[in-house]
Design an enzyme around this catalytic site. Sequence first.
Site: not given
Ligand code: IPM
Ligand code: MG
Length: 448
Positions: A187, A219, A243, A247
């Site tokens: 960013k 973004d 992180d 996801d």
């Molecule tokens: C991940 C999880 C962890 C992180 C949490 C549980 C601390 O979300 O491994 O991605 O944020 O790294």
């Molecule tokens: Mg995570």
Amino acid sequence: MDFKIAVLAGDGIGPEISAVGVDVMTAVCEKFGHKVSYEYAVCGADAIDKVGDPFPEATYQACKNADAVLFSAVGDPKFDNDPTAKVRPEQGLLAMRKKLGLFANIRPVQTFKCLLHKSPLRAELVDGADFLCIRELTGGMYFGEKYQDNDKAYDTNMYTRPEIERILKVGFEYAMKRNKHLTVVDKANVLASSRLWRQIAREMAPDYPEVTTDYMYVDNAAMRMIQEPKFFDVMVTENTFGDILTDEGSCISGSMGLLPSASTGESTPVFEPIHGSWPQAKGLNIANPLAQILSVAMLFEYFGLKEEGALVREAVDASLDANVRTPEIQAEGGAKYGTKEVGAWIVDYIKHQSLLRKERDKRFFSTFARRCIKSMITDSIFDVSPCFITNDDYGKNSKELDGTHRRHSVDEVGRIQPEVRAATGYSCQTGVFQSGGQCERPRGAGND
Ligand code: IPM
Ligand code: MG
């Protein structure tokens, strides 16, 4: 190899998927003649309950003394819902990463053909998407100076040059091993830390002239990942962005329960699914164990044991093809399989159904020789012509390449041959093998 594995099952669905991961590890080791021993250690909420510390010293020692850690998940709602809690399960995970110096988190985003319809994205966008997110794991806001009172709170996003250089190096090196395309996600239009990342990446890029390096704001990257996931090959980014983006990436394949990860650095590497502890599913035998199982594949591959890793991946693919799936990816109307049942099926496949390469070689060549001799005797002429392997053992490859079991023209064979060689390791020149192992002697060129 002699493996010493620290097993950290953690919380929620952790123990259930961990048990499956261990069974798979054991089955592969037995098959390949590796020795394996396990040391079980507590972490997360489980460890807080038992010893008041989410990553106790004994667990750290177990990790330090192991060749690898098989980790599952930590987290418990009783801590999430208590903002005053002084210790949290997640601190155990962060402590493990910090103490073991696990600065590079490798998170592959892959798709499975038979699950494309489970993706929230259109199949044509997702089909073939395959990229790696390299997430910096021991720096940035997660570890920077923090402050919180009733009126003010902050987290500091600090990165030093050595921290940035070592993770970018991992990114460039993975790009070299893959399709030579690295996207540095930051960013830099707002954050000073990002500007340093970008500056250092620009300094390092000339050392990797074969790699196409591009720079993308986080973004924009979040948007591009769902608009055009196939754009990416390797992306490298800081802790917080990684992180969040991973996801997002995990949804692309249709279930969070499918993606494994490896965390590597200065000490023992850790292999874990990228999903969390899913406390609501605890004890229900519905959690998908595939991400944990694929973490075992990554573990073997980390130690250069490619065939072991490939066997795990083959077993996972076979389970999906056979519709042996947990509820969230179950084909409509298909039988219901729980965590344990999927695990047991995969272990059984590894033990009894899959053939190791050398066993396949032996079977292939003995079948081949038998058929050829028979052919020579019955036809008294041995006709050497191009062919296309569609023997059962290679049925998968032939189906992938062609979708049918039929004879092929010389032209087709010429065209397909390099792919067959790449897929099976064999060049094919003699006889036609058909599904079922029946050998037909080609009747000359253009034998289609
Ligand atoms: C991940 C999880 C962890 C992180 C949490 C549980 C601390 O979300 O491994 O991605 O944020 O790294
Ligand atoms: Mg995570």
